[in-house]
Scaffold this motif. Structure first.
Motif, PDB file in Angstrom:
ATOM      1  N   ALA A 147      82.239  55.789  31.882  1.00 34.98           N
ATOM      2  CA  ALA A 147      83.003  55.304  33.031  1.00 34.98           C
ATOM      3  C   ALA A 147      82.019  54.780  34.065  1.00 34.98           C
ATOM      4  O   ALA A 147      81.070  55.479  34.441  1.00 34.98           O
ATOM      5  CB  ALA A 147      83.857  56.415  33.622  1.00 34.98           C
ATOM      6  N   ALA A 148      82.235  53.550  34.526  1.00 38.64           N
ATOM      7  CA  ALA A 148      81.351  52.917  35.510  1.00 38.64           C
ATOM      8  C   ALA A 148      82.127  52.699  36.803  1.00 38.64           C
ATOM      9  O   ALA A 148      83.142  51.993  36.818  1.00 38.64           O
ATOM     10  CB  ALA A 148      80.828  51.584  34.981  1.00 38.64           C
ATOM     11  N   ILE A 149      81.659  53.307  37.876  1.00 38.83           N
ATOM     12  CA  ILE A 149      82.306  53.205  39.184  1.00 38.83           C
ATOM     13  C   ILE A 149      81.357  52.454  40.107  1.00 38.83           C
ATOM     14  O   ILE A 149      80.217  52.894  40.325  1.00 38.83           O
ATOM     15  CB  ILE A 149      82.634  54.601  39.748  1.00 38.83           C
ATOM     16  CG1 ILE A 149      83.489  55.385  38.753  1.00 38.83           C
ATOM     17  CG2 ILE A 149      83.344  54.487  41.089  1.00 38.83           C
ATOM     18  CD1 ILE A 149      83.703  56.844  39.126  1.00 38.83           C
ATOM     19  N   THR A 150      81.812  51.328  40.648  1.00 37.27           N
ATOM     20  CA  THR A 150      80.904  50.437  41.367  1.00 37.27           C
ATOM     21  C   THR A 150      81.399  50.134  42.776  1.00 37.27           C
ATOM     22  O   THR A 150      82.596  50.219  43.074  1.00 37.27           O
ATOM     23  CB  THR A 150      80.726  49.121  40.594  1.00 37.27           C
ATOM     24  OG1 THR A 150      81.999  48.517  40.375  1.00 37.27           O
ATOM     25  CG2 THR A 150      80.050  49.370  39.254  1.00 37.27           C
ATOM     26  N   PRO A 151      80.480  49.735  43.681  1.00 34.63           N
ATOM     27  CA  PRO A 151      80.824  49.470  45.079  1.00 34.63           C
ATOM     28  C   PRO A 151      81.225  48.021  45.314  1.00 34.63           C
ATOM     29  O   PRO A 151      81.186  47.183  44.406  1.00 34.63           O
ATOM     30  CB  PRO A 151      79.515  49.794  45.798  1.00 34.63           C
ATOM     31  CG  PRO A 151      78.471  49.348  44.817  1.00 34.63           C
ATOM     32  CD  PRO A 151      79.026  49.656  43.443  1.00 34.63           C
ATOM     33  N   TRP A 152      81.560  47.731  46.564  1.00 30.90           N
ATOM     34  CA  TRP A 152      82.088  46.412  46.931  1.00 30.90           C
ATOM     35  C   TRP A 152      80.995  45.381  47.182  1.00 30.90           C
ATOM     36  O   TRP A 152      81.252  44.180  47.147  1.00 30.90           O
ATOM     37  CB  TRP A 152      82.951  46.519  48.195  1.00 30.90           C
ATOM     38  CG  TRP A 152      82.258  47.214  49.337  1.00 30.90           C
ATOM     39  CD1 TRP A 152      82.364  48.533  49.670  1.00 30.90           C
ATOM     40  CD2 TRP A 152      81.336  46.634  50.269  1.00 30.90           C
ATOM     41  NE1 TRP A 152      81.555  48.815  50.757  1.00 30.90           N
ATOM     42  CE2 TRP A 152      80.929  47.668  51.147  1.00 30.90           C
ATOM     43  CE3 TRP A 152      80.825  45.359  50.462  1.00 30.90           C
ATOM     44  CZ2 TRP A 152      80.019  47.462  52.187  1.00 30.90           C
ATOM     45  CZ3 TRP A 152      79.923  45.140  51.496  1.00 30.90           C
ATOM     46  CH2 TRP A 152      79.537  46.183  52.346  1.00 30.90           C
ATOM     47  N   ASN A 153      79.745  45.797  47.469  1.00 33.76           N
ATOM     48  CA  ASN A 153      78.781  44.847  48.014  1.00 33.76           C
ATOM     49  C   ASN A 153      78.128  43.930  46.983  1.00 33.76           C
ATOM     50  O   ASN A 153      77.643  42.864  47.323  1.00 33.76           O
ATOM     51  CB  ASN A 153      77.719  45.578  48.836  1.00 33.76           C
ATOM     52  CG  ASN A 153      76.988  46.648  48.055  1.00 33.76           C
ATOM     53  OD1 ASN A 153      77.469  47.144  47.036  1.00 33.76           O
ATOM     54  ND2 ASN A 153      75.815  47.024  48.531  1.00 33.76           N
ATOM     55  N   PHE A 154      78.115  44.355  45.699  1.00 36.35           N
ATOM     56  CA  PHE A 154      77.629  43.482  44.624  1.00 36.35           C
ATOM     57  C   PHE A 154      78.650  43.554  43.480  1.00 36.35           C
ATOM     58  O   PHE A 154      78.436  44.260  42.497  1.00 36.35           O
ATOM     59  CB  PHE A 154      76.235  43.908  44.156  1.00 36.35           C
ATOM     60  CG  PHE A 154      75.153  43.565  45.129  1.00 36.35           C
ATOM     61  CD1 PHE A 154      74.505  42.340  45.069  1.00 36.35           C
ATOM     62  CD2 PHE A 154      74.799  44.452  46.131  1.00 36.35           C
ATOM     63  CE1 PHE A 154      73.518  42.015  45.977  1.00 36.35           C
ATOM     64  CE2 PHE A 154      73.817  44.135  47.049  1.00 36.35           C
ATOM     65  CZ  PHE A 154      73.167  42.912  46.977  1.00 36.35           C
ATOM     66  N   PRO A 155      79.754  42.825  43.609  1.00 28.71           N
ATOM     67  CA  PRO A 155      80.886  42.999  42.684  1.00 28.71           C
ATOM     68  C   PRO A 155      80.583  42.633  41.239  1.00 28.71           C
ATOM     69  O   PRO A 155      81.240  43.128  40.327  1.00 28.71           O
ATOM     70  CB  PRO A 155      81.959  42.062  43.260  1.00 28.71           C
ATOM     71  CG  PRO A 155      81.554  41.797  44.665  1.00 28.71           C
ATOM     72  CD  PRO A 155      80.066  41.860  44.673  1.00 28.71           C
ATOM     73  N   ALA A 156      79.592  41.766  41.014  1.00 28.32           N
ATOM     74  CA  ALA A 156      79.239  41.387  39.641  1.00 28.32           C
ATOM     75  C   ALA A 156      78.044  42.178  39.127  1.00 28.32           C
ATOM     76  O   ALA A 156      78.093  42.785  38.064  1.00 28.32           O
ATOM     77  CB  ALA A 156      78.948  39.890  39.563  1.00 28.32           C
ATOM     78  N   ALA A 157      76.962  42.194  39.882  1.00 24.08           N
ATOM     79  CA  ALA A 157      75.713  42.778  39.391  1.00 24.08           C
ATOM     80  C   ALA A 157      75.799  44.281  39.186  1.00 24.08           C
ATOM     81  O   ALA A 157      75.190  44.817  38.252  1.00 24.08           O
ATOM     82  CB  ALA A 157      74.569  42.445  40.350  1.00 24.08           C
ATOM     83  N   MET A 158      76.541  44.978  40.044  1.00 24.09           N
ATOM     84  CA  MET A 158      76.647  46.428  39.862  1.00 24.09           C
ATOM     85  C   MET A 158      77.395  46.778  38.578  1.00 24.09           C
ATOM     86  O   MET A 158      77.132  47.808  37.956  1.00 24.09           O
ATOM     87  CB  MET A 158      77.344  47.073  41.055  1.00 24.09           C
ATOM     88  CG  MET A 158      76.595  47.001  42.366  1.00 24.09           C
ATOM     89  SD  MET A 158      74.958  47.793  42.354  1.00 24.09           S
ATOM     90  CE  MET A 158      73.886  46.387  42.037  1.00 24.09           C
TER      91      MET A 158
END
Length: 480
Positions: A147-158
């Motif tokens: 499961a990958a949970i990512t932030p808003w500031n780098f929507p593609a790279a994260m």
């Protein structure tokens, strides 16, 4: 690309779903316009995604690394072919200047390309035996559902920094982007579909972070969680992972120092500071947050930095000429204002900026330089996450190191000096996972990204990045 409000869906087991659910608005912080909606998914949808990924893992993990690389290479090319659409989506959903967004798409695609190849190099080992009649081997196996949970500031790279190694190693993945910038992730999911990934290998959830996280942390079929976000949330995930000893990768908060020694190339140091500090309006985990400048060059540095910052253009990220876009929301703006006001009240001097921009309807703050700050000020103790550069005078290399290390965080640091001996000795004393030496932009797909202390666990990128998604299995073979 015309700005319009579209209804987007999420993807589970190769199907676009969620049309029957309540929706979440995605708002452009540059003008407060709703630019899209996504389904408000929760525990039910998360359980479905886990089951889909678990079933798909059985066949995906049995493919050869070369076969999995083929899918990733197709995805990489599709991302490059669709660079402009991805970049425009990124800019309208979270405000990043369009030229930065285009750069992020290329950066994001580079992780898919890198790990397509790196997956072929996940080597085991043959160990010299200690007894006749035995052969000792180490095999590498994919950890399982991720499961990958990512932030808003780098929507593609994260996302791709996690997708790339997970998929290349043989894991299947459930992606949960931030609800403030999920549209780029939806487009990436569409490209995965076009690349032909089998059903269930890649799944996308949008909606309630707390409900979705509850499922992935409690369901034993999810063997790995990779998270980028705040240290506070990261600590919560560590506690929640304890019952199952779930494997974690955490890229958490930072509070990066930037040190300018008195033999530095000042023009280069200013250029590096601006590049690091003002990228994405200062909303990056590795941007320079605390600037320590030796007294012999302090005044020159502040003067040149102030001049450079005054030239930065603020506005809607869709404008090709804009350098600084909006902050993500009002809470982000309020935090920046609180930091600057606190510094001013305690004797610091605002050289340029220092105020919100209120005449355009968006969430903007002026690019700011503050001099004569000290350690009592909030801006030197907390990550600002905004376009503010506080500068403090130091007298020696040792004082710079002591102040730089005086933080619970250890993600990134920057040093500007032309003296190899001084630079080497200073950097060896810094407790940070990433150091830019005369370089304000050290990130790349082929290098390890991650921090020390409370800035996280594990590394992303480089050959270390894929090791986070595999387990070592030792096999002792008895011959007879």
């Amino acid at each position: 690309m015309a700005v319009k409000t579209d209804s987007y869906l999420m993807s589970i087991n190769g199907e676009w779903v969620g049309s029957e659910l309540d929706t979440l608005d995605v708002v452009n912080p540059a003008n407060d316009e709703v630019v899209g909606t996504v389904p408000h998914g929760g525990e039910k949808e998360a359980e479905q995604a886990v089951e889909a990924a678990y079933e798909a893992f059985q066949s995906w993990s049995n493919l050869t690394a070369h076969d999995r690389a083929g899918y990733l290479k197709k995805l990489n090319q599709l991302m490059l072919d669709n660079q402009e659409e991805l970049a425009q989506l990124m800019t309208i959903e979270m405000g990043k200047p369009i030229n930065e967004s285009r750069g992020e798409v290329k950066y994001a695609a580079s992780f898919i390309e890198w790990f397509a190849e790196e997956g072929k190099r996940v080597d085991g080992d043959v160990i010299p035996t200690h007894a006749a009649g035995k052969r000792l081997h180490v095999w590498k196996k994919p950890v399982g559902v991720v499961a990958a949970i990512t932030p808003w500031n780098f929507p593609a790279a994260m996302l791709t920094r996690k997708m790339g190694p997970a998929l290349a190693s043989g894991c299947t993945i459930i992606m949960k982007p931030s609800s403030e910038s999920p549209l780029t992730a939806v487009k990436l999911m569409e490209l995965c579909e076009q690349a032909g990934f089998p059903k269930g290998v890649v799944n996308l959830l949008t909606g309630s972070s707390s409900k979705i996280a509850k499922v992935v942390m409690e369901n034993s079929k999810v063997r790995k969680v990779t998270f980028t976000g705040s240290t506070e949330v990261g600590k919560t995930l560590i506690r929640q992972s304890a019952d199952q000893v779930k494997k974690l990768s955490l890229e958490l908060g930072g509070h990066a120092p930037l040190v300018v020694l008195d033999d530095a190339d000042i023009d280069l140091a200013v250029k590096g500071t601006v590049a690091s500090k003002f990228r994405n309006a200062g909303q990056t985990c590795i941007c320079a947050n605390r600037i320590y400048v030796q007294e012999g060059v302090y005044d020159e540095f502040v003067e040149k930095l102030t001049k450079a910052v005054k030239e930065l253009k603020v506005g809607n990220g869709t404008d090709e000429s804009v350098d600084i876009g909006p902050l993500i929301n009002q809470d982000g703006l309020d935090k920046v204002k609180r930091h600057v006001d606190d510094a001013s009240s305690k004797g610091a001097t605002v050289m340029t900026g220092g105020e919100p921009i209120t005449d355009n309807g968006g969430v903007f703050y002026q690019p700011t330089v503050v001099k004569d700050v000290n350690q009592s000020m909030i801006v030197m103790q907390e990550e600002t996450f905004g376009p503010v550069t506080p500068v403090e005078k130091v007298s020696s290399d040792d004082e710079a190191v002591q102040m730089a290390n005086d933080t619970p965080y250890g993600l990134a640091a920057y040093v500007f000096t032309e003296n190899v001996s001084r630079g080497t000795q200073l950097i060896e004393k810094l407790d940070f996972g990433i150091v830019g030496w005369n370089d304000g932009g050290p990130s790349a797909a082929q290098v390890p990204f991650g921090g020390m202390k409370e800035s996280g666990l594990g590394r992303e990128g480089g050959h270390e990045g894929i090791e986070e998604f595999v387990e070592s299995q030792y096999v002792s073979i008895g011959l007879h």
